[in-house]
Scaffold this active site. Structure first.
Site, PDB file in Angstrom:
ATOM      1  N   CYS A 125      40.374  38.332  42.985  1.00 36.47           N
ATOM      2  CA  CYS A 125      41.577  37.781  43.603  1.00 36.47           C
ATOM      3  C   CYS A 125      41.904  36.400  43.057  1.00 36.47           C
ATOM      4  O   CYS A 125      41.761  35.372  43.736  1.00 36.47           O
ATOM      5  CB  CYS A 125      41.381  37.731  45.116  1.00 36.47           C
ATOM      6  N   GLU A 126      42.291  36.350  41.803  1.00 37.10           N
ATOM      7  CA  GLU A 126      42.696  35.119  41.112  1.00 37.10           C
ATOM      8  C   GLU A 126      43.671  35.533  40.026  1.00 37.10           C
ATOM      9  O   GLU A 126      43.410  36.505  39.309  1.00 37.10           O
ATOM     10  CB  GLU A 126      41.503  34.481  40.361  1.00 37.10           C
TER      11      GLU A 126
END
Ligand SMILES: *Cc1c(COP(=O)(O)O)cnc(C)c1O
Length: 424
Positions: free
Chosen positions: A353-354
């Site tokens: 989640c980046e």
């Protein structure tokens, strides 16, 4: 793609449209061991080492593998058996050398922030040299050695202030870097070292950066280091060994670094010219010994069309392959099976989640969900930099030797990751 252009060729090559490592198909290894999966070729590592050994034939020289590039025990074992020493940057790395069957007396210890505890551990084990990076470190190391009744062998890392023309995060020999002692202060630092009771001066070292693809920065650094050796020896301090660090680049995407034997032919010619050819020499290569000896095999999870970009989401991520996120580095990404189906342009990304979790941008691939790809040139600074971000277990690693595959690291489980944690 031309077969010899494939990074890692000939140890990684397509046979009957299938990407193989030595005598095994990567698809078979992925089916057996799951993905993401790091696969290394032992022959590729030994081939890379052999280029240095040819370069140094007939000289007094020792290769210290800079093990931060890949410190997995099975990889270290290959280099122990091949007679290498090791360049370490922490006490943890020393423990790995010993666990892999290496000897402390073949270890040199680099790094700008060695702790007293690490100095003690290394002195107790009897390493061959501390590569000291600052004047305060000289004082502390001497104090620690005296308190143990020992004498620490030291080399001072000089910063020759040459530009290796590589990525700013991996150039280490420029004035603004945190590494080494400034060229101008080197003589003073040696005089100080020679005056301390716990130290014995044995050598000099430098390391100017990484992924260097031309010979000139090495020649510039060599000349500056030899100028210093002349000054230091004129002041009555003998320098027994000369250590030129690592940094030689590899082919990630059409890069053409000099071959290790050609590079050393040039450097040895200069050393001979200046009368230093018969000195004890040391080098600390990392990336160039392992980078193209490894790939990361990953499964395509989803193809996600978008308005501006199409995404190819794979099961390897920035926690496995941190170099693109850290340095905007380039790794080739290729399918395990070659077909003639039309290609599409994708950003290849992981599940973390980046937005920084990308592995390759704007890549032409013909793949579907369930297909396998290989991220090439993944032998160096991938597993050793990998993390558990998003509580992702670190990948399995397999070392291939001919037609044999050895699991050298089992996939990390959630329980492995939580070991050592405590509820209050
Ligand atoms: C990282 C490092 C090396 C190895 O660099 P490569 O670019 O991987 O060859 C050698 N010496 C020192 C001191 C290092 O920090």
């Amino acid at each position: 793609m031309n077969a010899t252009d494939l990074p890692g060729a000939p140890f990684f090559s397509y046979q009957h449209q299938q990407l193989c490592v030595e005598q095994l198909r990567l698809q078979d290894l992925a089916d057996t061991h799951g993905t993401p999966l790091f696969v290394y070729s032992k022959a590729a590592m030994l081939h890379a080492l052999a280029a240095y050994q040819r370069g140094f034939a007939g000289r007094k020289a020792k290769v210290h593998y800079a093990m931060k590039a890949n410190s997995s025990l099975g990889v270290l074992q290959v280099f122990v058996q091949a007679g290498c020493g090791f360049d370490i940057v922490s006490a943890g790395e020393l423990a790995r050398v010993l666990a892999a069957g290496g000897r402390a007396s073949d270890v040199i210890f680099s790094g700008v922030g060695k702790t007293r505890a690490e100095m003690q551990t290394a002195l107790q084990a009897g390493i061959s040299c501390f590569n000291v990076e600052s004047e305060p470190e000289l004082d502390v190391l001497s104090e620690v050695a005296v308190s143990m009744g020992k004498v620490a062998p030291v080399s001072i890392r000089v910063n020759p202030n040459v530009d290796p023309k590589t990525h700013p995060y991996i150039s280490t020999g420029l004035k603004g870097n945190k590494f080494g002692i400034a060229h101008e202060r080197t003589l003073q630092a040696y005089q100080h070292a020679a005056s301390l009771p716990g130290l014995k001066v044995t050598g000099i070292d430098c390391h100017i950066g990484s992924q260097i693809t031309t010979t000139e920065p090495y020649l510039d650094a060599l000349d500056k280091v030899l100028d210093l050796v002349e000054q230091i020896e004129a002041a009555g301090i003998a320098i027994h060994h000369l250590d030129f660090g690592g940094g030689l680049g590899i082919n990630y995407n059409g890069d053409t670094p000099p071959a290790a034997d050609d590079l050393w032919a040039r450097l040895l010619a200069r050393l001979d010219e200046r009368g230093f050819g018969q000195r004890q020499l040391m080098i600390e290569p990392g990336r160039s010994l392992v980078g193209n000896a490894g790939v990361c095999v990953s499964e395509v999870q989803f193809i996600k069309p978008g308005e501006q970009k199409n995404f190819c989401i794979i099961d390897a991520a920035m926690n496995d392959l941190p170099r693109p996120a850290m340095y905007e580095a380039f790794h080739q990404i290729v399918p395990l099976s070659l077909t003639n189906a039309p290609t599409q342009v994708y950003d290849v990304v992981g599940p973390v989640c980046e937005s920084g979790d990308w592995i390759g941008r704007d890549r032409s691939l013909n793949v579907q969900a369930g297909d396998m790809v290989a991220v090439l040139s993944a032998g160096a600074y991938c597993m050793s930099m990998s993390s558990n971000y998003n509580t992702r277990g670190r990948a399995t690693e397999v070392l291939v030797d001919g037609d044999k595959a050895h699991v050298i690291r089992s996939r990390e489980t959630a329980a492995d990751q939580m070991r050592g944690e405590h509820l209050v």
